[in-house]
Design an enzyme around this catalytic site. Sequence first.
Site, PDB file in Angstrom:
ATOM      1  N   SER A   1      -9.663  -0.508   7.186  1.00 51.60           N
ATOM      2  CA  SER A   1      -9.128  -0.427   5.825  1.00 51.60           C
ATOM      3  C   SER A   1      -8.415  -1.658   5.296  1.00 51.60           C
ATOM      4  O   SER A   1      -8.075  -1.703   4.114  1.00 51.60           O
ATOM      5  CB  SER A   1      -8.196   0.768   5.700  1.00 51.60           C
ATOM      6  OG  SER A   1      -8.971   1.926   5.570  1.00 51.60           O
TER       7      SER A   1
ATOM      8  N   LYS B   1       0.857  -1.188   0.000  1.00 54.62           N
ATOM      9  CA  LYS B   1       0.000   0.000   0.000  1.00 54.62           C
ATOM     10  C   LYS B   1       0.890   1.234   0.000  1.00 54.62           C
ATOM     11  O   LYS B   1       1.864   1.289   0.755  1.00 54.62           O
ATOM     12  CB  LYS B   1      -0.898  -0.024   1.236  1.00 54.62           C
ATOM     13  CG  LYS B   1      -1.895   1.121   1.330  1.00 54.62           C
ATOM     14  CD  LYS B   1      -2.792   0.957   2.550  1.00 54.62           C
ATOM     15  CE  LYS B   1      -3.822   2.057   2.684  1.00 54.62           C
ATOM     16  NZ  LYS B   1      -4.716   1.835   3.850  1.00 54.62           N
TER      17      LYS B   1
ATOM     18  N   SER C   1      -9.643   1.826   2.934  1.00 57.03           N
ATOM     19  CA  SER C   1      -8.798   2.607   2.060  1.00 57.03           C
ATOM     20  C   SER C   1      -7.754   1.772   1.318  1.00 57.03           C
ATOM     21  O   SER C   1      -7.170   2.247   0.357  1.00 57.03           O
ATOM     22  CB  SER C   1      -8.085   3.697   2.863  1.00 57.03           C
ATOM     23  OG  SER C   1      -7.203   3.108   3.822  1.00 57.03           O
TER      24      SER C   1
HETATM   25  N1  GLN Z   1     -13.079   4.195   6.479  1.00 54.66           N
HETATM   26  C1  GLN Z   1     -12.393   4.618   7.661  1.00 54.66           C
HETATM   27  C2  GLN Z   1     -11.952   6.056   7.507  1.00 54.66           C
HETATM   28  O1  GLN Z   1     -12.259   6.618   6.525  1.00 54.66           O
HETATM   29  C3  GLN Z   1     -11.237   3.725   7.948  1.00 54.66           C
HETATM   30  C4  GLN Z   1     -10.024   4.026   7.148  1.00 54.66           C
HETATM   31  C5  GLN Z   1      -8.821   3.224   7.533  1.00 54.66           C
HETATM   32  O2  GLN Z   1      -8.930   2.185   8.189  1.00 54.66           O
HETATM   33  N2  GLN Z   1      -7.687   3.726   7.139  1.00 54.66           N
HETATM   34  O3  GLN Z   1     -11.315   6.627   8.330  1.00 54.66           O
END
Ligand code: GLN
Length: 487
Positions: free
Chosen positions: A178, A79, A154
């Site tokens: 994410s 990532k 994400s």
């Molecule tokens: N969807 C969550 C957010 O927008 C989690 C994102 C993540 O785990 N990086 O913060």
Amino acid sequence: MSVLNEKTVEELSVLLESGACTSQEIVRDVLAEKNRIDPVIRAYVELDEEDALAQAVEADAARARGTAGPLTGIPVAIKDLLNVRGQSCTCGSKILQGYRSPYDATAVARLRSAGMVMAGRVNMDEFAMGSSTENSALQTTRNPWNTACVPGGSSGGSASAVAARMAVASIGSDTGGSVRQPASFCGCVGLKPTYGRISRYGLTAYASSLDQIGPITRTVKDAALLLGAMAGHDPMDSTSSPLDVPDYAASLTGEMKGLKLGVPKEYFVEGIEPEVDACVRKAIAQCESLGAEIVEVSLPNTRYATATYYILATAEASTNLARYDGVRYGLRVEGADPIALYMNTRAAGFGSEVKRRIILGTYVLSSGYYDAYYLRAQKVRTLIARDFSEAFARCDAIVCPVSPTAAYPLGSCADDPLKMYLGDIFTVTANLAGICGLSVPCGFTSGGLPVGLQILGAPFAEQKILDIGYAYEQSTAWHTEKPAIQG
Ligand code: GLN
């Protein structure tokens, strides 16, 4: 026709060990599939073919010398918020334009020392803020099961690359879901380890008290292999745990008998898609038929989890992102004085979701509001963690949905951030409580979109949730399904 890219880490390890294939052949197959399919999926931000092949040559040489381990020569996609030495690290943002990582993140360094080939960096929501990868400033990534749908986020690039067989395995990060949610949307296995299990050194910070690195793979065994390679204390991250790292993969039992699985009554609520609900319930029944005892547990403070998460995560993000000022890293947009330079850089470099969160986080931390929002959220966080410790006194692990929905059409949440935030309800609790969680494929909607089962475990109970996931996976074929994607 590519074939080695279709294999799991476990299978490739056997093939490499027996001499049935080389790392170079694996990397070539991965590259061929990436070149065929990625113009449609757009998972990769960058994959330096020459560099990946050079690493494969080195891995094959190590094997010939007799110094290879089980992961030597197997490619992995990273990532794009983990520092990979000598490469850029965009974090899905324009603000890091021109930045090159001077070092490897500890997780990357450990995979490298296990002999893995760093084969490309994959797309994500800007600074990991989002649940669909649509907040990337670079490109739109599509779900291999239905290219009109989001891959989740994400870590959407990580999950879509693995699902589409353009990567054998990948690494993501999970601040509020994410790793688990995109794994679920793309039909992969995703593991969020306990806070502190894997060093965060070299992981670009979003919300430091919640962030954790985790693998996205096709099988539970592969997730266990990668966890084992990355976990363990690191002097560069004072929050990393000194606890010993077991051999997770070798210890997998495939046994569900005698385990107590808690089903939280608050996790099967209105608003969950009926097809998702049905798949998860069926998976729980399957666990029962494998010998697990199902008990009802209660996590009453989950109803406050999304609000609590979005106060704490944005507060931490607002301070973590203060460093992107046009002076230290990346993009610089000049101004008449330093303040104008900061403002111009941040206005041009950050996307609207990141700006929204910085503003929200600054607001909840400001004097006069701190007590009402930030401090109160910290207290609710303690209550959420307490809910879990009480539940784990009654069961070995908790089983529940990963997300209330399957993947949704691209653009359907674009103008409604709140709607997207609400989809995080079942994942943010694990980060708030610091516990571990695993997502395993457990079925498909009638529209052919994957659904995930979430298995939550007490702090440092990774072995237990991997065991449960493995036992479930061995008794089903969901993880063997493959999207029919045309390049
Ligand atoms: N969807 C969550 C957010 O927008 C989690 C994102 C993540 O785990 N990086 O913060």
